[in-house]
Motif scaffolding. Structure first.
Motif: not given
Length: 85
Positions: A47-61
């Motif tokens: 779950r943490g890996v998924g959340l990390y990826r989601h946060c990283q994508q939001a920051l890139e956007q």
């Protein structure tokens, strides 16, 4: 109750990012506590890996939006953000 796709789409991106980051921090705290079973730890890590990826994508956007706002004609020529140490 699980979120539906339409509910997630209505959540403002910043609020969604903050929620994901808060959940990630809570998972890390629980995992650092050492009280989870192996299965719980693996599920929390996944779950943490998924959340990390989601946060990283939001920051890139967000970075792309800033670049577009600074120079809509040539967003690729914008200087990348350099984190302060």
């Amino acid at each position: 109750m699980a979120k539906t796709a339409s509910t997630a789409a209505k959540t403002p991106p910043a609020a969604d990012f903050e929620h994901s980051l808060d959940e990630l921090e809570q998972l890390v705290t629980k995992m650092e506590g050492g009280e989870l079973s192996l299965d719980e730890s693996l599920a929390s890590f996944e779950r943490g890996v998924g959340l990390y990826r989601h946060c990283q994508q939001a920051l890139e956007q967000a970075e792309l939006r800033v670049r577009l706002l600074l120079d809509p004609e040539a967003p690729d020529s914008a200087e990348p953000f350099e984190p302060e140490h």
